[in-house]
Motif scaffolding. Structure first.
Motif, PDB file in Angstrom:
ATOM      1  N   LEU A 125       0.871  -1.172   0.000  1.00 52.09           N
ATOM      2  CA  LEU A 125       0.000   0.000   0.000  1.00 52.09           C
ATOM      3  C   LEU A 125       0.914   1.230   0.000  1.00 52.09           C
ATOM      4  O   LEU A 125       1.733   1.394   0.899  1.00 52.09           O
ATOM      5  N   LEU A 127       0.942   5.256   0.113  1.00 51.10           N
ATOM      6  CA  LEU A 127       0.005   6.330   0.459  1.00 51.10           C
ATOM      7  C   LEU A 127       0.710   7.686   0.517  1.00 51.10           C
ATOM      8  O   LEU A 127       1.716   7.840   1.226  1.00 51.10           O
ATOM      9  N   THR A 179      -9.104  -7.553  -1.977  1.00 50.30           N
ATOM     10  CA  THR A 179      -8.264  -6.358  -1.814  1.00 50.30           C
ATOM     11  C   THR A 179      -8.894  -5.278  -0.935  1.00 50.30           C
ATOM     12  O   THR A 179      -8.260  -4.769  -0.008  1.00 50.30           O
ATOM     13  N   ARG A 219      -7.229  -4.207   2.596  1.00 50.51           N
ATOM     14  CA  ARG A 219      -6.707  -2.843   2.744  1.00 50.51           C
ATOM     15  C   ARG A 219      -7.286  -2.200   4.004  1.00 50.51           C
ATOM     16  O   ARG A 219      -6.573  -1.567   4.796  1.00 50.51           O
ATOM     17  N   GLU A 239      -2.905   7.199  -3.723  1.00 52.18           N
ATOM     18  CA  GLU A 239      -2.873   5.805  -3.245  1.00 52.18           C
ATOM     19  C   GLU A 239      -2.599   4.859  -4.404  1.00 52.18           C
ATOM     20  O   GLU A 239      -3.091   5.057  -5.514  1.00 52.18           O
ATOM     21  N   ILE A 299      -1.912   0.453  -4.953  1.00 55.38           N
ATOM     22  CA  ILE A 299      -1.872  -0.864  -4.292  1.00 55.38           C
ATOM     23  C   ILE A 299      -1.219  -1.875  -5.246  1.00 55.38           C
ATOM     24  O   ILE A 299      -1.495  -1.858  -6.447  1.00 55.38           O
TER      25      ILE A 299
END
Length: 489
Positions: free
Chosen positions: A303, A305, A382, A386, A409, A411
């Motif tokens: 992840l 961010l 997912t 998350r 973001e 992923i």
């Protein structure tokens, strides 16, 4: 006048770049073919708006390996990259206790004395015995163990006591530390090797040792700056790069490669070929059953961010579940997702203010998850997974709701590792580093031999971190030179 020999390197990851640096420095005509539009493979930069992220590695240790590579090319690494020490190396968050560990010997000893009085002596022994282990094990990297005879070299026989055969890393650490927290703190191998510390051979204690002995570093601008520096040296040496050039198979004649075919249909001709292992699988396009039966490492759910907030985190934080062994077993053996997660958070903004705007953070969260031999459907899982990660981070670190601050973001799931990054089974650390898959038992030793083909990269050896990949490229280049100039041996 002798013609300059042509070398085609397939893949512009760290292994291909290191070989490209050394061979172009020696005057060979080097062409590097890369399937993506940029160098670096998993060491690439990922940019989102004002935020920068390292896709793969989050810290560099054993910097002397990188320094020696640049010295071999008559360069000083510090002319290309600015390395900042990461301190603390990481902060560990257990349910009952939180503590940092430092690359400074005295500082780590002081932490151990404060939190685990009486365990400092074990740390002294751990460092002392692993210094010796490092001296014995390091030369073994120089051999490719293509046959049983390599095991009977004097260097190997001398190293055998240090290899602590038959013991797992956890067994080994129990000799130094009584505290389960310290044993876990010194066995963060799942992060680098995608394995359980209860399975991994004890010889790998040199990995945590190297962090404390050599320190860990962050290049200003991210780990990707290292591969950019490598590319620069290749270019200075007149090496050429060809992007969006995926090699799909080889044209063979007997035990020699006559050409490498690109997805476009174009055939490249060279005197020698250096390739990452992924391409070996497609050699002759024969199914490799022994590769299917091998045991692969875990994958990683990532992840990335971009946050409009500064988090009070050191460069690397690890949040431990209540039962780390159960988490390891679920991930590696049962191949199911856990509810209670081990979470590795990288916050480069703690060290480097170029990765995110002032008062913002570029955060990377990694959770080890089963590889794609599991039955997990990431399209379905997912969103929920998350959310579980963000909820755990909020609860365990006493943070505000990160969702309120996310500006960017990205992923990466195990499915993405396999489909976008061409990683077999999404197993980001390759084969598990088990004794039965090491040395001459490594699958790369079972593949057909072609006299003008050399294998480099993470898949060609046991050890997927940057220093090992660079060492492997140096060793492979030496072997190539011995083949080229037998009289110099």
């Amino acid at each position: 006048m002798e013609m300059t020999k042509k070398i085609a390197i397939i893949g512009a990851g760290p292994g291909g770049l290191a070989a490209g640096m050394l061979l172009s420095q020696l005057g060979y005509e080097v062409n590097i073919y890369e399937k993506n539009d940029r160098i670096g493979g998993r060491t690439a930069l990922h940019k989102m708006g004002k935020y920068s992220f390292d896709i793969g590695p989050s810290a560099l240790t054993m910097t002397h390996v990188l320094t020696s590579l640049f010295m071999d090319c008559k360069r000083d690494i510090l002319d290309y990259v600015s390395l900042l020490p990461i301190n603390p190396i990481h902060t560990l968050y257990f349910q009952e206790v939180t503590f940092p560990l430092y690359s400074d010997y005295a500082a780590t000893k002081a932490v151990i004395k404060t939190y685990f009085p009486g365990e400092e002596e074990g740390f002294d022994r751990f460092m002392k015995e692993n210094t010796k282990k490092m001296l014995y094990i390091s030369p073994l990297n120089q051999f490719n163990y293509s046959s049983l005879f390599d095991f009977f070299r004097p260097t190997t026989l001398r190293a055998i006591p240090s290899l602590t055969l038959g013991r797992s890393l956890m067994d080994d650490l129990a000799r130094y530390f009584n505290s389960k927290y310290l044993r876990l703190a010194f066995s963060l191998q799942m992060r680098y090797l995608g394995m359980s510390p209860w399975d991994i051979p004890a010889a790998y204690s040199i990995v945590p040792f190297s962090e404390f002995y050599y320190g860990t570093f962050h290049p200003i601008g991210g780990q990707n700056k290292i591969v950019e520096a490598m590319q620069q040296v290749v270019t200075e040496n007149k090496g050429k790069f060809f992007f969006n050039s995926e090699v799909t198979d080889f044209e063979l004649e007997g035990n020699e490669i006559k050409g490498a075919r690109l997805a476009s249909g174009q055939v490249i001709e060279a005197d020698y070929y250096f390739t990452n292992l992924d391409f070996m699988y497609s050699l002759g396009n024969k199914p490799n059953n022994h590769l299917e039966k091998k045991e692969y490492s875990s994958s990683a759910f990532m992840l990335y961010l971009g946050l409009s907030i500064v988090l009070p985190l050191s460069h690397q934080s690890i949040v431990f579940p209540d039962n780390y062994r159960e988490f390891s077993d679920n991930t590696i053996h049962k191949k199911i997702l856990s509810k209670d997660l081990a979470i590795h958070i990288t916050n480069p903004s703690a060290t480097d203010n170029t990765m995110a705007p002032i008062n913002h953070s570029s955060i990377r969260i990694m959770v080890s998850v089963p590889n794609n031999t599991s039955a997990i459907d990431w399209d379905k899982e997912t969103k929920e997974f998350r959310q579980l990660i963000l909820d755990t981070v909020k609860e365990r670190l006493d943070f505000p709701d990160l969702d309120d601050y996310i500006e960017e973001e990205y992923i990466i799931t195990p499915k993405d590792w396999e489909e976008k990054y061409h990683v077999k089974y999404g197993a980001v650390f390759g084969l598990q580093h088990l004794t039965r898959q090491h040395g001459f038992l490594h699958p790369s030793k079972k593949l057909p031999k072609y006299k003008n083909l050399f294998v480099i990269g993470a898949g060609a050896l046991s050890g997927s971190s940057l220093p090992f990949i660079i060492e492997n490229a140096q060793i492979t280049t030496r072997k190539f030179l011995q083949k080229e100039n037998p009289s110099n041996q």
